[in-house]
Design an enzyme around this catalytic site. Sequence first.
Site, mmCIF file in Angstrom:
data_model
loop_
_atom_site.group_PDB
_atom_site.id
_atom_site.type_symbol
_atom_site.label_atom_id
_atom_site.label_comp_id
_atom_site.label_asym_id
_atom_site.label_seq_id
_atom_site.Cartn_x
_atom_site.Cartn_y
_atom_site.Cartn_z
ATOM 1 N N ARG A 63 0.851 -1.281 -0.035
ATOM 2 C CA ARG A 63 0.145 0.036 -0.207
ATOM 3 C C ARG A 63 0.839 1.260 0.011
ATOM 4 N NH1 ARG A 63 -1.842 2.753 4.977
ATOM 5 N NH2 ARG A 63 -3.673 4.218 4.324
ATOM 6 N N ARG A 104 -10.714 19.969 9.136
ATOM 7 C CA ARG A 104 -9.930 20.256 10.296
ATOM 8 C C ARG A 104 -10.274 21.648 10.931
ATOM 9 N NH1 ARG A 104 -5.579 16.652 10.778
ATOM 10 N NH2 ARG A 104 -4.916 15.521 8.711
ATOM 11 N N LYS A 245 -13.345 2.523 0.455
ATOM 12 C CA LYS A 245 -13.006 2.363 2.013
ATOM 13 C C LYS A 245 -14.319 2.852 2.584
ATOM 14 C CE LYS A 245 -9.120 4.290 3.573
ATOM 15 N NZ LYS A 245 -8.119 5.281 3.431
ATOM 16 N N THR A 303 -6.922 -1.204 9.726
ATOM 17 C CA THR A 303 -6.766 -0.459 10.920
ATOM 18 C C THR A 303 -6.348 -1.166 12.253
ATOM 19 O OG1 THR A 303 -8.332 1.053 9.670
ATOM 20 C CG2 THR A 303 -7.704 1.875 11.928
#
Length: 509
Positions: A63, A104, A245, A303
């Site tokens: 990846r 953010r 994803k 993850t």
Amino acid sequence: MRVAGGMELDNDCREWKSSRIKTERQSRMRRHRNVKIVATLGPVSSTYEMIRALHEAGADVFRLNMSHGTHEELAARHAVIRQVERDLDSPIAILADLQGPKLRVSTFANGAEDLVEGAAFRLDLDPAEGDMTRVCLPHPEIFAALEVGAHLLVNDGKIRLRVESCGADFADCTVVTGGTISNRKGVNVPDVVLPLAALSEKDRKDLEFACQLGVDWLALSFVQRAGDVEEARDLAKGRAAILSKIEKPSAVKSFEEILAVSDGIMVARGDLGVELPVQNVPPIQKRLVRRCRAVAKPVIVATQMLESMIESPMPTRAEVSDVATAIYEGADAIMLSAESAAGQYPVEAVRTMDNVAREVEHDPTYREVIEASRRAVRHTVADGIVAAAREIAETTEIKVICCYTQSGRTAALVARERPRVPVIGMTSLRSTARRMALTWGVTCVMTPELERFKQAVVNAARAARSLGMATEEDQIVVTAGVPFNVQGTTNILRVAPCAERLIYASDPE
């Protein structure tokens, strides 16, 4: 003279010797497990020596995280992977993981502030530096979608805010869970579908760069709807397969539509665990894995699988159980992130996953679980062919299933059956061989284009013997499609001897 599987037995021995040597090299890389391992490359895993060591330890897919590193650095890693692939004659898949839009907060005058439970706090578009009462959130699209009662999560969910009132340029919130908020911490909005495309301008540039490099898979972040996947597919133009994803509640709700337009799925549990109650993630993981298996599309569980191995040579028991659970569920692949990209023990992390996989897959309970979760799918001729191949292999002394495929679809259908015997995916297309490196249980072998089915049988028998999956005394199952070299034509199944002289004796033409 015919080449490879179709060549005369008494002609051009040098060419066959070369082919045999190549396959024997592959036999040394044969995985004694079915689940595949994805390893993320990064600062500690960019050299030829390390990438080769990771592949030899068990990494099937590498990846490239487009969130970190320049295009030049990523191109260098790509080149090294391809060199390792050539040196070991072992197809390797490369997955480019696009960053997606990053939401953010802006900056604070003091660098950070402590938010107390029950206090009021405002998010707005004012570019002035923040304080203990407010901060800039430079994303008008968030304010456009917010509703009273919605929650905003800051810094991976450590801080939780509830919206009391909102407008086009502000949201007045109550601090539900307090903590320290600092410059440019990430914001998650789990309760609403944001009017944001999954592809930012950076992602579009990264996607084109990755496709020009020649990656095999593109992982798409921030997917909320099927349209996000279709946009990426239009930009990729068939140069790479699209893997979605699943990391947002909206993606879970729209999963069937997303799955239908995706080539594969990644269960990104980190962000799911931020935006959803953590107890919801395990059943979601199990459900998504089963749905992917049902439609024969590869699924990665990702993850924090061995996160302690970033700093420790040994994983925790809980992490080992987590990896084992994904394998018992029948996931196609399990993934390492920081463990292999920035950790102190990248090779050990891959070996740990490999060891856990081997142990789980040799557990009789594993077969019971896998077979109990198998769903009969008989919609097409290809479905019937691969189901018959598994049933014949498991009820007789068949040692291996060899499937010829142009797109990789036939191999994926065989893998959906989760057979007890090894599967060899044979293709004349290197791009297909590489993509199949992500598919459960499939060992990829390159073969020349074929003209006759006997050539396919001979080639399959040679591959099975050279890989150590069968001997001359054994039988194999071969599936293929006629006409050859055309996608979607799987229509032949043959039980064949693995001894070449018997193949020619039974079919001299």
